[in-house]
Design a protein around this motif. Sequence first.
Motif, PDB file in Angstrom:
ATOM      1  N   ALA A  92       0.824  -1.211   0.000  1.00 45.46           N
ATOM      2  CA  ALA A  92       0.000   0.000   0.000  1.00 45.46           C
ATOM      3  C   ALA A  92       0.859   1.262   0.000  1.00 45.46           C
ATOM      4  O   ALA A  92       0.360   2.359  -0.244  1.00 45.46           O
ATOM      5  N   GLN A  93       2.140   1.109   0.249  1.00 48.06           N
ATOM      6  CA  GLN A  93       3.024   2.282   0.284  1.00 48.06           C
ATOM      7  C   GLN A  93       3.175   2.876  -1.104  1.00 48.06           C
ATOM      8  O   GLN A  93       3.268   2.130  -2.087  1.00 48.06           O
ATOM      9  N   GLU A  94       3.226   4.169  -1.172  1.00 48.46           N
ATOM     10  CA  GLU A  94       3.401   4.795  -2.478  1.00 48.46           C
ATOM     11  C   GLU A  94       4.857   4.803  -2.895  1.00 48.46           C
ATOM     12  O   GLU A  94       5.180   4.590  -4.062  1.00 48.46           O
ATOM     13  N   ASP A  95       5.722   5.058  -1.918  1.00 46.06           N
ATOM     14  CA  ASP A  95       7.142   5.124  -2.267  1.00 46.06           C
ATOM     15  C   ASP A  95       7.753   3.740  -2.194  1.00 46.06           C
ATOM     16  O   ASP A  95       7.571   3.015  -1.225  1.00 46.06           O
ATOM     17  N   ARG A  96       8.466   3.377  -3.236  1.00 44.09           N
ATOM     18  CA  ARG A  96       9.153   2.089  -3.251  1.00 44.09           C
ATOM     19  C   ARG A  96      10.642   2.325  -3.042  1.00 44.09           C
ATOM     20  O   ARG A  96      11.178   3.328  -3.516  1.00 44.09           O
ATOM     21  N   PRO A  97      11.281   1.408  -2.330  1.00 38.23           N
ATOM     22  CA  PRO A  97      12.727   1.577  -2.143  1.00 38.23           C
ATOM     23  C   PRO A  97      13.440   1.485  -3.492  1.00 38.23           C
ATOM     24  O   PRO A  97      13.012   0.743  -4.378  1.00 38.23           O
ATOM     25  N   GLY A  98      14.501   2.248  -3.643  1.00 37.50           N
ATOM     26  CA  GLY A  98      15.256   2.217  -4.893  1.00 37.50           C
ATOM     27  C   GLY A  98      16.170   1.006  -4.948  1.00 37.50           C
ATOM     28  O   GLY A  98      16.267   0.222  -3.989  1.00 37.50           O
ATOM     29  N   ALA A  99      16.832   0.886  -6.089  1.00 37.40           N
ATOM     30  CA  ALA A  99      17.695  -0.270  -6.299  1.00 37.40           C
ATOM     31  C   ALA A  99      18.794  -0.346  -5.237  1.00 37.40           C
ATOM     32  O   ALA A  99      19.183  -1.430  -4.801  1.00 37.40           O
TER      33      ALA A  99
END
Lengths: 374, 250
Positions: A92-99
């Motif tokens: 549900a989080q909008e921000d996804r962790p980057g590579a």
Amino acid sequence: MAAVPKVLLAPITVTPSKPLTPSHLKGLFWADVLHRATGHLAEVTYRYSHTTYHRTEQVLGFWEFLDRTEGDTDYHDATETEIGELYVRYRAQEDRPGAAALRPYAEAVEESGWVHPASERVLRLWSGHYERLGLYDPGLREHQPPGLGLEEMIDRLVAAGCGLDQRRWGGSVHLDLTRWGLPLRQIVTPDGRPNYLACALRELLVLAPRHDEVVFLYDRELAPDYRLLERLLGSADTVVRCVPIGRVPIGGRIVSARHGGWQDHTVDRLLAAVDDEHDVPAIRLGLRLYFIAMLGPGDQQSFRHDLLAKSCARAERLLDRAARDPKADSAELRADLSRYQHSHRYVDPYRLTSSLLARSRRTIDAGLLSEVFL
Amino acid sequence: MPAGAADRLIAAAAGRIRAARPDLVADLDLSSMAALEAARARIRDDDEGDEAVVVAVIRAPDLPRWIVETCVFALSLPADRADAWRRGFTRTLHLAGQPRHLGERFRFAHVAGDGSAGWTAPAPASDVLGLRRLLKTFAGERELRPHAPVTVRVPYPAQYHAGGGPARPPVHRDLYYATARVSVAEGLVHLNHLLAEAVLDGLVGPGDRLTLRPVPRLTGLERTFTAVRAETDVHRPHTLQAYAALTEEL
């Protein structure tokens, strides 16, 4: 005598981050019956490696999220539902962790086969479900790395003229089958994250050519990707068969497990509703009758506890009948199974399972039931 | 001093609108940044969707080669196609793909000899829907990198139409382009417009040599430019920045 044909059964694994839902169970039962039935007529490789798909963002991102938000936590006694609820929060989080945030996890998967304790716990619970449900365990908790590294896979695709690698310019890696009119498909993002298709190719590019037939069982929503795999992996020596399976709606709606809503439909809940009434063989057969023959390949019928219970009652009667009918020998069993091969080498699980319910079937062979359905 | 440079960039951007749409110039105020933005918005709003567009299919955009091939493509266009494209501000969609895989299904006006890029002839957007559905936008997110100056030569195509008249003697120009905070994909857009329009205007022709000079920013160089690609500054939204430029003859 002709050589025994080699068949590869290679479904996409279920992400070990949530309870198994009716849609997942449907796929698992279809694959299990297909595998066990075809095993009497061909040499079947049932490839189902969680290791292969741990590199996807759904898995690595979830692990990073757990460590970031839950800290050092003991998942040893956690339930599927508890872990699944954390997964719903993650998705549900909008921000996804980057590579960069995922890199330590990706490296641990590649270098040592590391599995996050939360997923390790889910896989341990699933092993228990497999045992109760009579499902063949294709190595849920084993380290089964794919045959190719990510770079090797990309190199092979590019060398075969089927890959477009634009990472040098900050672009993506694409599977490129446009010469056959199929759309370009990104498999690695510009920042280096492979998707499930890239993960699948790391094992399929090696495994598929070693088999006479490759059978893909998949969610209908993934059909465009399987058209690509069919085109890429099919050859004069390897036939690719696509078997799409519809999901199981809950209350008329098809909802991905990432949104939750599974609480009344976990394996424990399903079994709790039939456990008191039926013994283990009737439940195992009843589940297969329901998820394969009754729900069929489509996605029209919603899950119903009452129909599952009816299937178990029906399974009970079939088992009684099988105990009275004469037992077939192995040649007769093979002849029976081969009727559901048609033009292909795999045994069609839907037709085979439905045949148990057909009035025209004169006998129910106890051997067929124990070999394929229990 | 900064005001002078800014004014020159506004004049360059205005000049581009005048060249592409002489029919509109009488009605448009192009004298300030605000007026320029208003004019652009109006042109966008009036766009009926049938303006000519080119699809550039990009496999391997190594700049020296890509720059030469861009010029060859523009030189190959017949006058009517070139005019339609100029009128549409040389709009070009950069899609990731391999032109050699597409030749049986789609017609290209030019494909680089090594298959690293291919261009469709300028045509209404509806004519390239098939390609757009099949391919994806070229991502090219990496920042452009500086390198030592490289000189390339625009070849003599088998036949070329741009400019109309006979070939003039070859000339040599510097081609500057900005690298700081400019991605490869953005760099292709800027260089494509600059070079295509320079070819269509006869500033670049067969036999010409171009010395590629990547610099972080083109600041302080604008007095030497004969053509410049001016777009919104990476740092300041209502100011122009020079992203690429051709110098006077060397």
